[in-house]
Design an enzyme around this catalytic site. Structure first.
Site, short mmCIF file in Angstrom:
data_model
loop_
_atom_site.label_atom_id
_atom_site.label_comp_id
_atom_site.label_asym_id
_atom_site.label_seq_id
_atom_site.Cartn_x
_atom_site.Cartn_y
_atom_site.Cartn_z
NE ARG A 194 0.87 -3.72 0.19
CZ ARG A 194 -0.31 -3.15 0.44
NH1 ARG A 194 -0.86 -3.23 1.64
NH2 ARG A 194 -0.93 -2.49 -0.52
CB SER A 253 -2.31 5.38 -9.07
OG SER A 253 -1.54 5.47 -7.89
CB SER A 254 0.78 9.04 -11.21
OG SER A 254 -0.28 9.11 -12.10
CD GLU A 255 -1.02 9.95 -7.72
OE1 GLU A 255 -1.79 9.06 -8.11
OE2 GLU A 255 -0.79 10.98 -8.38
CD1 TRP A 280 -8.99 -11.38 -0.44
CD2 TRP A 280 -6.87 -12.02 -0.84
NE1 TRP A 280 -9.02 -12.70 -0.79
CE2 TRP A 280 -7.73 -13.12 -1.05
CE3 TRP A 280 -5.51 -12.19 -1.03
CZ2 TRP A 280 -7.27 -14.36 -1.45
CZ3 TRP A 280 -5.04 -13.43 -1.42
CH2 TRP A 280 -5.91 -14.50 -1.63
CG ASP A 335 -8.11 0.13 -2.89
OD1 ASP A 335 -6.92 -0.27 -2.88
OD2 ASP A 335 -8.55 0.96 -2.07
N GLY A 336 -7.86 -3.08 -2.62
CA GLY A 336 -8.04 -4.01 -1.50
C GLY A 336 -7.17 -5.25 -1.56
CG LEU A 394 -14.55 -6.35 -22.72
CD1 LEU A 394 -15.84 -5.69 -22.25
CD2 LEU A 394 -14.03 -7.25 -21.61
CG HIS A 414 -0.50 -6.61 -5.62
ND1 HIS A 414 -1.52 -5.70 -5.46
CD2 HIS A 414 0.53 -6.13 -4.86
CE1 HIS A 414 -1.13 -4.73 -4.65
NE2 HIS A 414 0.11 -4.96 -4.28
C1 IPE Z 1 -5.92 3.33 -6.19
O1 IPE Z 1 -5.71 2.60 -5.04
C2 IPE Z 1 -5.02 2.86 -7.29
C3 IPE Z 1 -5.29 1.51 -7.80
C4 IPE Z 1 -6.25 0.71 -7.44
C5 IPE Z 1 -4.39 1.07 -8.82
P1 IPE Z 1 -4.73 3.10 -3.88
O2 IPE Z 1 -4.76 2.05 -2.84
O3 IPE Z 1 -3.41 3.48 -4.43
O4 IPE Z 1 -5.47 4.42 -3.39
P2 IPE Z 1 -5.33 5.24 -2.04
O5 IPE Z 1 -3.87 5.46 -1.82
O6 IPE Z 1 -5.93 4.42 -0.94
O7 IPE Z 1 -6.10 6.50 -2.26
C1 IPE Z 2 -4.93 -2.11 -5.14
O1 IPE Z 2 -4.80 -2.78 -3.94
C2 IPE Z 2 -3.86 -2.46 -6.14
C3 IPE Z 2 -2.86 -1.42 -6.34
C4 IPE Z 2 -2.89 -0.20 -5.87
C5 IPE Z 2 -1.71 -1.78 -7.15
P1 IPE Z 2 -3.94 -2.18 -2.76
O2 IPE Z 2 -2.55 -2.71 -2.87
O3 IPE Z 2 -4.08 -0.70 -2.71
O4 IPE Z 2 -4.66 -2.86 -1.51
P2 IPE Z 2 -4.95 -2.18 -0.10
O5 IPE Z 2 -5.75 -0.93 -0.36
O6 IPE Z 2 -3.63 -1.90 0.53
O7 IPE Z 2 -5.74 -3.22 0.63
MG MG Z 3 -5.38 0.53 -1.74
#
Ligand code: IPE
Ligand code: IPE
Ligand code: MG
Length: 243
Positions: free
Chosen positions: A29, A61-63, A21, A16-17, A127, A33
């Site tokens: 964004r 994620s599914s969401e 970044w 995440d993040g 791995l 990625h």
């Molecule tokens: C979780 O991150 C999913 C992945 C890293 C793929 P999200 O950024 O989607 O999570 P929430 O929405 O902050 O909980």
């Molecule tokens: C995680 O990074 C990657 C995915 C969920 C695909 P984010 O895109 O959620 O990054 P932030 O949380 O918005 O910084």
């Molecule tokens: Mg995120």
């Protein structure tokens, strides 16, 4: 599976993040990625070098379908591109890749790409890299229960575990989430029952081998009791009276 003593056999990561970044650098964004793919390549290599047997990462994620359309399509294109580009390096590093998640909702292009990457790395043994894409912990539990019901099989902890998308690997020992949030966001709800959780404030694109080592050190400082008492877990001490 052979693995050095003390190294977590299976590490799972919520990567995440990426968005933050990119935002800090006034970039779109998707640039975050893209940098996240590089971070994953380095982390995979670092895990292989340390003797970790399984790395499971949360990539979509599914969401995450609920994000703006251009970000979702950008992530799909990035996966397709990464799949074709990364296979030679994965093979050099001895990495076998598995995709974990609901493939039905993915485009033919992405689905074919991931099937090809799985086939092209199937002979690698150093791995296992599980890439959770269009994955949700609830989806996994529900699809496993549905599969058992369709076969008329009894639902037990063992049968459910065996029907889940990660049945080919042991449960994660260490679960890391980067980006500072302290939640699972629907990752490995079943399998993380006894994983040690480590939260890092680093954004995923900044997560390097030193950060991985920090997380492994935090893991080493934990006592895994699995419901037992500390005394039951502690290694037998030499008897001081007889020393
Ligand atoms: C979780 O991150 C999913 C992945 C890293 C793929 P999200 O950024 O989607 O999570 P929430 O929405 O902050 O909980
Ligand atoms: C995680 O990074 C990657 C995915 C969920 C695909 P984010 O895109 O959620 O990054 P932030 O949380 O918005 O910084
Ligand atoms: Mg995120």
């Amino acid at each position: 599976m052979n693995f050095p003593a003390g190294v977590p056999r299976h590490i799972a990561i919520v990567m995440d993040g990426n968005g933050r970044w990119a935002k800090r650098r006034f970039l779109p964004r998707l640039a975050g990625h893209k940098q996240g793919v590089t971070a994953l390549r380095h982390c995979t290599q670092a895990c292989a070098e340390r003797g970790v047997a399984v790395l499971t990462v949360f990539a979509f994620s599914s969401e995450n379908w609920n994000r703006p359309n251009d970000e979702v399509s950008g992530l799909m294109d990035l996966l397709a591109l990464a799949l074709s580009r990364e296979v030679p390096q994965l093979c050099k590093d001895g990495v076998r890749v598995h995709f974990v998640g609901n493939r039905q909702a993915l485009s033919d292009k992405v689905r074919t790409g991931l099937e090809q990457a799985e086939a092209a790395t199937a002979h690698n043994t150093r791995l296992v890299l599980n890439v959770c894409f269009n994955y949700g912990g609830r989806w996994d539990i529900a699809q496993a229960a549905a599969a058992l019901a369709a076969r008329g099989e009894a639902i037990t902890e063992a049968s459910l575990s065996a029907a889940m998308a990660l049945a080919h690997v042991p449960d994660p020992d260490l679960l890391i989430r980067t980006g500072g949030e302290m939640r699972l966001s629907n990752f490995l709800l079943w399998q993380a029952a006894y994983s040690e959780l480590v939260f890092s404030d680093r954004l995923w694109p900044e997560f390097d081998a030193a950060a991985l080592d920090e997380a492994i050190a935090a893991y080493h400082a934990r006592e895994r009791r699995f419901g037992k008492t500390s005394e039951q877990i502690a290694p037998a001490q030499p008897d001081a009276a007889h020393a």
